[in-house]
Design an enzyme around this catalytic site. Structure first.
Site, mmCIF file in Angstrom:
data_model
loop_
_atom_site.group_PDB
_atom_site.id
_atom_site.type_symbol
_atom_site.label_atom_id
_atom_site.label_comp_id
_atom_site.label_asym_id
_atom_site.label_seq_id
_atom_site.Cartn_x
_atom_site.Cartn_y
_atom_site.Cartn_z
ATOM 1 N N HIS A 1 0.831 -1.646 -0.113
ATOM 2 C CA HIS A 1 -0.224 -0.064 -0.024
ATOM 3 C C HIS A 1 1.152 1.496 -0.091
ATOM 4 O O HIS A 1 2.116 1.303 0.548
ATOM 5 C CB HIS A 1 -1.154 0.078 1.405
ATOM 6 C CG HIS A 1 -0.229 -0.539 2.337
ATOM 7 N ND1 HIS A 1 0.181 -1.524 2.554
ATOM 8 C CD2 HIS A 1 0.408 1.134 3.427
ATOM 9 C CE1 HIS A 1 0.423 -1.310 4.309
ATOM 10 N NE2 HIS A 1 0.664 0.077 4.653
ATOM 11 N N HIS B 1 0.364 5.721 1.125
ATOM 12 C CA HIS B 1 0.443 6.705 1.677
ATOM 13 C C HIS B 1 0.629 7.953 1.028
ATOM 14 O O HIS B 1 1.626 7.981 0.945
ATOM 15 C CB HIS B 1 0.951 6.799 3.334
ATOM 16 C CG HIS B 1 1.503 5.576 3.936
ATOM 17 N ND1 HIS B 1 0.466 5.646 5.229
ATOM 18 C CD2 HIS B 1 1.967 4.100 3.726
ATOM 19 C CE1 HIS B 1 0.674 3.718 5.938
ATOM 20 N NE2 HIS B 1 1.363 3.689 5.189
#
Ligand code: DGP
Length: 113
Positions: free
Chosen positions: A100, A102
């Site tokens: 992922h 950010h």
């Protein structure tokens, strides 16, 4: 991956505040935001860490970066500035083992730790 929390979010099994979705990517609000803007961008395909993408993921990774830029613009932080980061493994502080990105902004973030 059956026990992956971000796969469950991508599958709609766990709720999240989704800000973007297409066939490859999902972006949603971080449950524990560190700044006024804190969005996570994930590939729907389960890749555990930044060590896992191969050449076949080149376009996917590029699309994640472009989506980060787009979200920053939509949230009004692109001119003031923001941070895009990927934590990898223990020394990188990774807590959720589904790749992922950010997107963090909306306040002065200061130097990297
Ligand atoms: P990292 O340290 O890079 O693995 O950060 C994981 C981030 O994921 C952390 O900022 C909190 C967020 N997070 C963890 N669980 C959930 C969840 O169930 N929903 C949402 N929206 N975010 C989560």
């Amino acid at each position: 991956m059956s026990d992956c929390i971000f796969c469950k979010i991508a599958d709609g099994e766990i709720p999240a505040t989704v800000v973007f979705e297409d066939d490859e990517l999902l972006a949603f609000e971080d449950v524990n935001p560190r700044a006024p803007v804190h969005v996570l961008i994930i590939p729907k395909e389960h890749l555990s860490t930044m060590n896992d993408p191969g050449p076949e993921h080149e376009t996917l990774l590029g699309r994640m970066m472009l989506l980060a830029s787009r979200i920053a613009k939509e949230r009004g932080v692109s001119e003031g500035g923001y941070r895009v980061l990927v934590n990898c493994n223990a020394d990188g502080g990774q807590e959720v083992f589904h790749l992922h990105m950010h997107v963090i902004g909306g306040r002065r973030l200061g130097p990297m730790a």
